[in-house]
Design an enzyme around this catalytic site. Structure first.
Site, mmCIF file in Angstrom:
data_model
loop_
_atom_site.group_PDB
_atom_site.id
_atom_site.type_symbol
_atom_site.label_atom_id
_atom_site.label_comp_id
_atom_site.label_asym_id
_atom_site.label_seq_id
_atom_site.Cartn_x
_atom_site.Cartn_y
_atom_site.Cartn_z
ATOM 1 N N LYS A 291 11.951 -12.975 2.151
ATOM 2 C CA LYS A 291 11.959 -12.692 3.579
ATOM 3 C C LYS A 291 10.936 -13.528 4.331
ATOM 4 O O LYS A 291 11.109 -13.821 5.517
ATOM 5 C CB LYS A 291 11.672 -11.203 3.817
ATOM 6 C CG LYS A 291 12.787 -10.260 3.399
ATOM 7 C CD LYS A 291 12.416 -8.835 3.768
ATOM 8 C CE LYS A 291 13.525 -7.855 3.442
ATOM 9 N NZ LYS A 291 13.182 -6.488 3.865
ATOM 10 N N TRP B 39 4.214 -5.200 5.058
ATOM 11 C CA TRP B 39 5.030 -5.838 6.093
ATOM 12 C C TRP B 39 6.525 -5.648 5.823
ATOM 13 O O TRP B 39 7.348 -6.264 6.505
ATOM 14 C CB TRP B 39 4.690 -7.329 6.167
ATOM 15 C CG TRP B 39 3.240 -7.587 6.428
ATOM 16 C CD1 TRP B 39 2.621 -7.659 7.643
ATOM 17 C CD2 TRP B 39 2.214 -7.795 5.438
ATOM 18 N NE1 TRP B 39 1.283 -7.897 7.474
ATOM 19 C CE2 TRP B 39 0.990 -7.992 6.141
ATOM 20 C CE3 TRP B 39 2.191 -7.836 4.047
ATOM 21 C CZ2 TRP B 39 -0.218 -8.220 5.494
ATOM 22 C CZ3 TRP B 39 0.985 -8.060 3.399
ATOM 23 C CH2 TRP B 39 -0.202 -8.246 4.118
ATOM 24 N N ASP B 40 6.871 -4.803 4.865
ATOM 25 C CA ASP B 40 8.272 -4.612 4.467
ATOM 26 C C ASP B 40 8.904 -5.929 4.015
ATOM 27 O O ASP B 40 10.061 -6.216 4.303
ATOM 28 C CB ASP B 40 9.085 -4.003 5.614
ATOM 29 C CG ASP B 40 10.399 -3.388 5.119
ATOM 30 O OD1 ASP B 40 10.568 -3.233 3.896
ATOM 31 O OD2 ASP B 40 11.265 -3.062 5.954
ATOM 32 N N TYR B 41 8.119 -6.726 3.281
ATOM 33 C CA TYR B 41 8.610 -7.972 2.727
ATOM 34 C C TYR B 41 9.218 -7.745 1.345
ATOM 35 O O TYR B 41 8.911 -8.448 0.368
ATOM 36 C CB TYR B 41 7.480 -9.003 2.640
ATOM 37 C CG TYR B 41 7.119 -9.663 3.954
ATOM 38 C CD1 TYR B 41 8.042 -9.772 4.986
ATOM 39 C CD2 TYR B 41 5.857 -10.211 4.150
ATOM 40 C CE1 TYR B 41 7.721 -10.389 6.178
ATOM 41 C CE2 TYR B 41 5.517 -10.844 5.340
ATOM 42 C CZ TYR B 41 6.453 -10.925 6.362
ATOM 43 O OH TYR B 41 6.134 -11.563 7.543
ATOM 44 N N ASP B 42 10.093 -6.734 1.248
ATOM 45 C CA ASP B 42 10.812 -6.481 -0.001
ATOM 46 C C ASP B 42 11.464 -7.756 -0.525
ATOM 47 O O ASP B 42 11.838 -8.641 0.246
ATOM 48 C CB ASP B 42 11.943 -5.466 0.226
ATOM 49 C CG ASP B 42 11.446 -4.096 0.593
ATOM 50 O OD1 ASP B 42 10.246 -3.843 0.456
ATOM 51 O OD2 ASP B 42 12.279 -3.278 1.021
#
Length: 825
Positions: free
Chosen positions: A513, A484-487
Site C-alpha cells: 500500500k 497507518w492501516d498499511y496491511d
C-alpha cells in the site's frame, strides 16, 4: 482631467461584475488571512484585498480600478508560474477564475477607462478567450505521462515459473485455474487472438445477471475461474454460478443463504477454488519428483465429487461443491461444510468473513479470513486454518500471536483476540511446499501499545508457512509497528528470476500500500535487490512504540514525493484555499507521520495504496510488471474515548442492523473499542461539501516496470472524469484525470492489458508496448474487479464482473460480461 479619472455611467453588467468581484475578494481575503496566520502563503490575502479594492473603485466610479485589477491579474499570473511551472493541474485553481474575471473585465475596459477603444478591448478579450480555450483543450492531451521507452521484446519462457506439475501450476491453454490464473498468480493469459490491431472490433459476446444485488456495502470484487467449458463465479452474498463459457448460459446455481447481516465492510467474494486429483502436485518435502496423484474419494454421498468447487462465505463457512452439478460434497467436514469460527471465542455477526478464495497447496486447503477493522481491538483472532482438502479435517492452525506452534487448539481462548489476519488473496508453491500469506495488522489499526512482541514481528508481513507443518519458513515485514492501516493488501506474484550463472532463482513480487515493490527469493524471503531502512518521523501519542526506521525497496516504488502546500488543489482558488488551510492546520512530517489526537495528521500514501487487493500483473515473456496504483492521502485524527462515546460511536454489534446502510469509508468514525482512542479517517482527503479531493490530480495511474532492474518503462494516469465531478455530478468528460481505482489487470501474449478498476465505469485495453488505450467500452456498473481472459472453442473471451463498489461510489450491479471478436462467418 476629472472625466478621465471618473467612470461616467455604470451599466447593470458593470454593477453585477463589481459585486461578483467584491464577493470573490472577501472570500479570498478572509480565507487568505486565516492561511497567513497559520504560516501559509500570503497570495490569497493580497489578491483578495486587491479584488475588494478594485470592486469598490468600480462602484465609486473610479478609473483607477483598471490599475488595481491589472495588478491583481498580473500578480496572479506571476505567482501561478512561480508555484506551478508547467504543471497544468496546478494552473487550474490558481488562474481559472482570474482568467474568467479578466475576460469579463477586458470587454468592459472602455467603460472603466474612457479613452480605451472598443478595438483594444475586444482584442484583449479575444486573447484571454483564446487562452481560456487552450486551457480547456489541454486536459484532453497526454498529461502526466511517461512515454514508453526501451520496451522489452517478447521472448517466450524467459521468466517461466515452476511451482509444480499440477494443473494449478500449469493450466491447460485457455483455462483460468485460480483467482490469479495459476499458483504463480501472474494474471497472464497465453492468448493472442485479440491484438492491438483488432481489439477495436471487440464486442459483447454474452451477458449474465446473477440477481444478487445487496443494498448495503455492495462490491463483489469477483474474478471467476474457468476450467474446461465452464466459468465459475460467486456473488456478493456467496451464491455460486456455473456458466457455459461459450454462451453464458447457466448450468447450475448454489445459494449458501448468507444473511445481509453477515456482510462485513464490503460484500466481497473475490474468488472460488477448484480442486481435483490433477490440480496440485503432491511432493514430499525435499523431493522434487511428483508422487502419484491422490484420487478423490468417490463413494457414498460424495460420489461424483471428483471435481470440486470450494467456496468461502461471509459468515465463516467453507463449503465444497460438486463442480458438475453444484451439489454439496457431503463427506467434506460436516455435511459438506467446515466452520472456521470454531474455537475463536465470541464472534459477532459480520466480524469474521472469508472474502478471498482459499488456496490448495498439495492436498492441504489453507483458509484466511477478514476480521472487520475498527470495531473491537480485541475481536476475533486472525488464526490461519488448514484442512485436508477432501475430508475437511483440521490439519494445523497458525496464529501470528502464537507463532511457535501450529497445533489445533480448543476453547474460547485458544488464540489471542484481535491477532493479525489474512483478508486478501494469497497463493503458494506446490514444489517448495510453501504458502505465502500477506498478513494485515492487529485489530486496533491505529494504536499499537497493546500488541505483543509476536504481533509486532508478524503483522504486516508476507509470511511463508511450511504446508506440512504450518510453521513459518520466513517472514518479510513491509511496515514496522504499523499504525497507518498499511496491511499487506496485494496477492503476491511468483516468478522464476534468471541469474547470472544461467540458472533461475524462485522469486516473489510483493507490492504494498505504501507503493513499495519488493522482489524476494521465495525460498528464503531475502531481497534480490536490497532493502534500505530509512529514518522516519517519530513522536505522536505513542512515541516509544514508533519505529525509528521503515523499510524501502531498492527495486522500485510507486509512491510520489512528500506533499507540499503547492500540491493542494480544487476547481477554484476558494476550495484550494480551504485545502491549504487544512494542510497548514495538520501535522505532516512526510511518510509515516505518527497519529495524534489534538489535530489532524496527513497519511500519504493513504491506506488505499499504492497497490491494494487488485495486485499486479506480470508478463513472463517480456519481463514486465503491470501495476495500477492509487495516489491519494488520508486526513486522519485520533479521537479520545470519552469524545467518541459522547458522539455515540459504537461497534457494529451494539448498533441495530440497518438494511439501508450503504457503507462508508473504512476508518470513518470507527470506535476501536478496547484501546484509548477511536479514529476518524477522511479517505482520499475530500472536502465535505464538494466531494473534491484536496490533492491535485492524478489520483491513480498504471505503470509498466522492467523486472530486470526496476526501470519504469511507461507510466500514465488511469481513469477519466466521465463519471466524476464536484458535488458527485458526473462531468461526462473523457479527460484522463487519473481516478481512484480498485481492482487489477490481466495481460495477454497478444500484447494487451485489460483493466477496469477506475471510477469512470469503463473497461479498457492498453497496448503493452506504448501504454496507450486502444479500446474501451462503458460498463453497466462499476468494474472494481480483476478481469480474466480465456479461450473456449477457439474463441478468446475477456470477462469482467461489474458489481460496483460502495467505497469507490460506483453504481451497483449484478453483471458478468464477456467480450470477444466477432465470429467468422
Amino acid at each position: 482631467m476629472d472625466n478621465v479619472k471618473k467612470i461616467g455611467r455604470l451599466s447593470v453588467w458593470n454593477i453585477l461584475f463589481a459585486i461578483a468581484l467584491l464577493l470573490f475578494g472577501i472570500a479570498m481575503a478572509i480565507g487568505g488571512g486565516w492561511l497567513a496566520a497559520l504560516g501559509g502563503n500570503w497570495y490569497y490575502l493580497l489578491a483578495g484585498v486587491g479584488c475588494i479594492i478594485s470592486a469598490v473603485l468600480i462602484l465609486l466610479k473610479r478609473t483607477s480600478t483598471v490599475y488595481w485589477f491589472g495588478l491583481v491579474f498580473i500578480g496572479t499570473l506571476i505567482w501561478t508560474i512561480q508555484e506551478s511551472g508547467l504543471d497544468y493541474w496546478r494552473w487550474v485553481p490558481r488562474f481559472d477564475i482570474m482568467l474568467i474575471l479578466g475576460i469579463l473585465f477586458a470587454f468592459q475596459l472602455p467603460t472603466f477607462k474612457p479613452g480605451i477603444s472598443r478595438g483594444v478591448s475586444r482584442s484583449l478579450g479575444g486573447v484571454f478567450i483564446l487562452a481560456f480555450l487552450v486551457a480547456v483543450a489541454l486536459p484532453f492531451t497526454a498529461l502526466n505521462v511517461t512515454p514508453a521507452n526501451n520496451v522489452p521484446e517478447a521472448s517466450k519462457g524467459v521468466f517461466a515459473t515452476d511451482t509444480g506439475t499440477g494443473k494449478a501450476s500449469t493450466p491447460d491453454t485457455g483455462d483460468w485455474y485460480t483467482y490469479g490464473g495459476s499458483l504463480a498468480s501472474q494474471r497472464f493469459a497465453q492468448a493472442n487472438q485479440i491484438t492491438p490491431e483488432n481489439v477495436s472490433n471487440l464486442k459483447l459476446a454474452w451477458q449474465f445477471r446473477t440477481g444478487d444485488l445487496p443494498k448495503a456495502r455492495w462490491g463483489g470484487e469477483n474474478t471467476p475461474i474457468k476450467i474446461g467449458d465452464t466459468l465459475y463465479s460467486c456473488t456478493p452474498r456467496n451464491q455460486v454460478f456455473a456458466i457455459d463459457a461459450a454462451t453464458g448460459k447457466e448450468k447450475w446455481h448454489f445459494d449458501p443463504k448468507v444473511s445481509d447481516q453477515s456482510i462485513p465492510y464490503t460484500a466481497a467474494c473475490r474468488g472460488l477454488t477448484w480442486f481435483d486429483a490433477q490440480t496440485n502436485s503432491h511432493v514430499s518435502l525435499g523431493d522434487t519428483a511428483q508422487a502419484p496423484a491422490a484420487v478423490a474419494n468417490t463413494t457414498g454421498d460424495n460420489a461424483g465429487c471428483e471435481q470440486r468447487i470450494i467456496l468461502g462465505t461471509l459468515d465463516g463457512r467453507v463449503i465444497e461443491l460438486n463442480a458438475k452439478t453444484g451439489e454439496i460434497c457431503k463427506d467434506f467436514g460436516k455435511d459438506g461444510t467446515v466452520d472456521i469460527t470454531e474455537n475463536m471465542g465470541e464472534v459477532y455477526q459480520g466480524y469474521v468473513a472469508i472474502n478471498s478464495a482459499p488456496v490448495v497447496i498439495r492436498d492441504t486447503l489453507v483458509v484466511g479470513h477478514q476480521v472487520i477493522d475498527g470495531q473491537r481491538a480485541f475481536g476475533p483472532p486472525g488464526v490461519i486454518k488448514a484442512y485436508d482438502v477432501r475430508t475437511g479435517q483440521l490439519k494445523w492452525a497458525w496464529d501470528a500471536a502464537s507463532p511457535e506452534s501450529s497445533a489445533p487448539k480448543q476453547g474460547p481462548d485458544a488464540w489471542k483476540k484481535g491477532s493479525p489476519d489474512v483478508w486478501t488473496s494469497f497463493t503458494g508453491d506446490d514444489k517448495l511446499g510453501l504458502v505465502y500469506l500477506p498478513f494485515g495488522n492487529s485489530s486496533g489499526d491505529y494504536w499499537s501499545s497493546t500488541r505483543t512482541a509476536a504481533e509486532n514481528k508478524y503483522a504486516v508481513t508476507l509470511t511463508a508457512l511450511n504446508i506440512e507443518t504450518g510453521l513459518p519458513a520466513w517472514a518479510f515485514q513491509t511496515a514496522h509497528k504499523d499504525v497507518w492501516d498499511y496491511d499487506q493488501g496485494s496477492q503476491p506474484t511468483l516468478i522464476d528470476y534468471p541469474d547470472k550463472n544461467g540458472g533461475k532463482t524462485p522469486a516473489i513480487i510483493v507490492p504494498t500500500k505504501q507503493g513499495e515493490i519488493y522482489v524476494l527469493d521465495r525460498r528464503t524471503g531475502k531481497s534480490l535487490f536490497g532493502v534500505e531502512e530509512k529514518p522516519v518521523p517519530g513522536g505522536g501519542l505513542e512515541p516509544n512504540d514508533r519505529s525509528p526506521t521503515q523499510p524501502y525497496s531498492a527495486f522500485h516504488h510507486l509512491s510520489k514525493p512528500d506533499l507540499t502546500p503547492q500540491d493542494m488543489w480544487g476547481l477554484t482558488p476558494i476550495d484550494q484555499l480551504v485545502c491549504r488551510i487544512q494542510f497548514q492546520q495538520a501535522s505532516y512530517q512526510g511518510q509515516y507521520t505518527p497519529p495524534i489526537a489534538d489535530r489532524h495528521y496527513i497519511e500519504y500514501p493513504g491506506y488505499n495504496g499504492g497497490s491494494d487487493w487488485g495486485s499486479v500483473a506480470f508478463d513472463p515473456d517480456r519481463g514486465l510488471i503491470i501495476a495500477n496504483y492509487n495516489d491519494m492521502p488520508n486526513y486522519n485524527i485520533l479521537v479520545p474515548r470519552a469524545v467518541a462515546d459522547a458522539l455515540g460511536w459504537k461497534p457494529r454489534d451494539e448498533i441495530p442492523y440497518n438494511p439501508h446502510d450503504a457503507g462508508h469509508a473504512e476508518g470513518a468514525g470507527d470506535p476501536q473499542i478496547g484501546v484509548p482512542y477511536a479514529v476518524n479517517v477522511n479517505a482520499g482527503w475530500r472536502l465535505k461539501y464538494t466531494g473534491m479531493l484536496c490533492k491535485e490530480p492524478p489520483y491513480g495511474g498504471i505503470r509498466a516496470i522492467d523486472v530486470r532492474d526496476g526501470r519504469t518503462v511507461w507510466d500514465r494516469p488511469l481513469g477519466t472524469a466521465r463519471r466524476n465531478g464536484p458535488f458527485g455530478i458526473p462531468t461526462g468528460l473523457p479527460i484522463n484525470i487519473g481516478t481512484p481505482n480498485n481492482g487489477g489487470s490481466v495481460v495477454t501474449s497478444g500484447g494487451l492489458i485489460f483493466i477496469a478498476a477506475a471510477t469512470d465505469d469503463l473497461i479498457r485495453a492498453i497496448d503493452i508496448k506504448t501504454g496507450k488505450t486502444v479500446w474501451s467500452t462503458p460498463l453497466p456498473a462499476g468494474g472494481q474487479a480483476n478481469p480474466l481472459v480465456y479461450t473456449q472453442n477457439g474463441r478468446e473471451y475477456l470477462v469482467i464482473t461489474a458489481t460496483g463498489h460502495h467505497f469507490m461510489e460506483t453504481p451497483p450491479g449484478d453483471y458478468i460480461l464477456a467480450y470477444a471478436l466477432p465470429e467468422a462467418k
